[in-house]
Write a protein that holds these residues in place. Structure first.
Motif, PDB file in Angstrom:
ATOM      1  N   LEU A 141     -36.191   6.257   9.999  1.00 10.02           N
ATOM      2  CA  LEU A 141     -34.753   6.497   9.928  1.00 10.02           C
ATOM      3  C   LEU A 141     -33.917   5.252  10.222  1.00 10.02           C
ATOM      4  O   LEU A 141     -32.740   5.201   9.867  1.00 10.02           O
ATOM      5  N   TRP A 185     -28.180  12.841  11.063  1.00  9.33           N
ATOM      6  CA  TRP A 185     -29.433  12.458  11.714  1.00  9.33           C
ATOM      7  C   TRP A 185     -30.318  13.664  11.970  1.00  9.33           C
ATOM      8  O   TRP A 185     -31.532  13.603  11.756  1.00  9.33           O
ATOM      9  N   ILE A 232     -29.836   7.545  20.195  1.00  6.39           N
ATOM     10  CA  ILE A 232     -29.340   8.578  19.280  1.00  6.39           C
ATOM     11  C   ILE A 232     -30.485   9.483  18.843  1.00  6.39           C
ATOM     12  O   ILE A 232     -30.359  10.715  18.835  1.00  6.39           O
ATOM     13  N   LEU A 233     -31.621   8.892  18.508  1.00  6.45           N
ATOM     14  CA  LEU A 233     -32.785   9.691  18.125  1.00  6.45           C
ATOM     15  C   LEU A 233     -33.204  10.602  19.270  1.00  6.45           C
ATOM     16  O   LEU A 233     -33.454  11.794  19.065  1.00  6.45           O
ATOM     17  N   LEU A 252     -32.951   4.391  13.186  1.00  5.43           N
ATOM     18  CA  LEU A 252     -31.993   4.971  14.120  1.00  5.43           C
ATOM     19  C   LEU A 252     -32.189   4.401  15.520  1.00  5.43           C
ATOM     20  O   LEU A 252     -33.317   4.176  15.954  1.00  5.43           O
ATOM     21  N   GLN A 311     -38.217   6.850  14.350  1.00  6.72           N
ATOM     22  CA  GLN A 311     -37.289   5.735  14.513  1.00  6.72           C
ATOM     23  C   GLN A 311     -37.472   4.706  13.400  1.00  6.72           C
ATOM     24  O   GLN A 311     -36.500   4.229  12.814  1.00  6.72           O
ATOM     25  N   ARG A 323     -30.782  13.538  19.557  1.00  6.02           N
ATOM     26  CA  ARG A 323     -30.952  14.524  18.482  1.00  6.02           C
ATOM     27  C   ARG A 323     -32.234  15.323  18.681  1.00  6.02           C
ATOM     28  O   ARG A 323     -32.253  16.532  18.480  1.00  6.02           O
TER      29      ARG A 323
END
Length: 152
Positions: free
Chosen positions: A48, A26, A54-55, A50, A45, A58
């Protein structure tokens, strides 16, 4: 960011330390998207696919590591954007290397894929490893000098 609590931040190996910062898929894809000009959380977002948590995690790590900066939105809205820092832009070679490896090993010869082109002539970007004198080398022409662990 190391998996399962294992950290390499004190490792003598630069690869191990780097993997702690950008070694998950990621983070690398976020950096790739930043090079492609994607700057907003919602755009990242969407691109990806994602999960937001989580985004966000990261992005926090990439900002904390000085790879991305958070800046006011270019359009003057209340949003903010993520932009590569000078340190982050130095990851360009890493992204190119991953791309070139993937082009060579993960696509059939006639299978279409995106292409990285230079802006001046629209020619494919290449990547070559050289020694300090500019001579192209391969893995067979290089070695790692380990830090001495012997006591004197």
């Amino acid at each position: 960011m190391a998996a399962r609590g294992v950290s390499h931040q004190r490792a003598e190996c630069p690869v191990a330390r780097t993997v702690d910062v950008i070694g998950d898929r990621w983070s690398l894809l976020i950096v790739r998207d930043a090079f492609d000009g994607i700057r907003r959380f919602s755009e990242l977002q969407r691109n990806l696919g994602l999960a937001k948590n989580i985004l966000a995690a990261r992005l926090r790590t990439l900002v904390a590591q000085g790879i991305l900066d958070v800046v006011p939105a270019a359009d003057g809205s209340a949003y903010h954007e993520y932009v590569l820092t000078a340190k982050g832009r130095e990851l360009f070679g890493v992204i190119v290397a991953l791309r070139k490896w993937g082009e060579t090993h993960l696509f059939e010869e006639d299978e279409p894929h995106s292409a990285l082109l230079d802006t001046e002539h629209e020619l494919p970007v290449t990547l070559q490893v050289t020694n300090a004198k500019g001579r192209p080398i391969s893995a067979a022409d290089a070695f790692v000098r380990k830090v001495s662990t012997s006591s004197t």
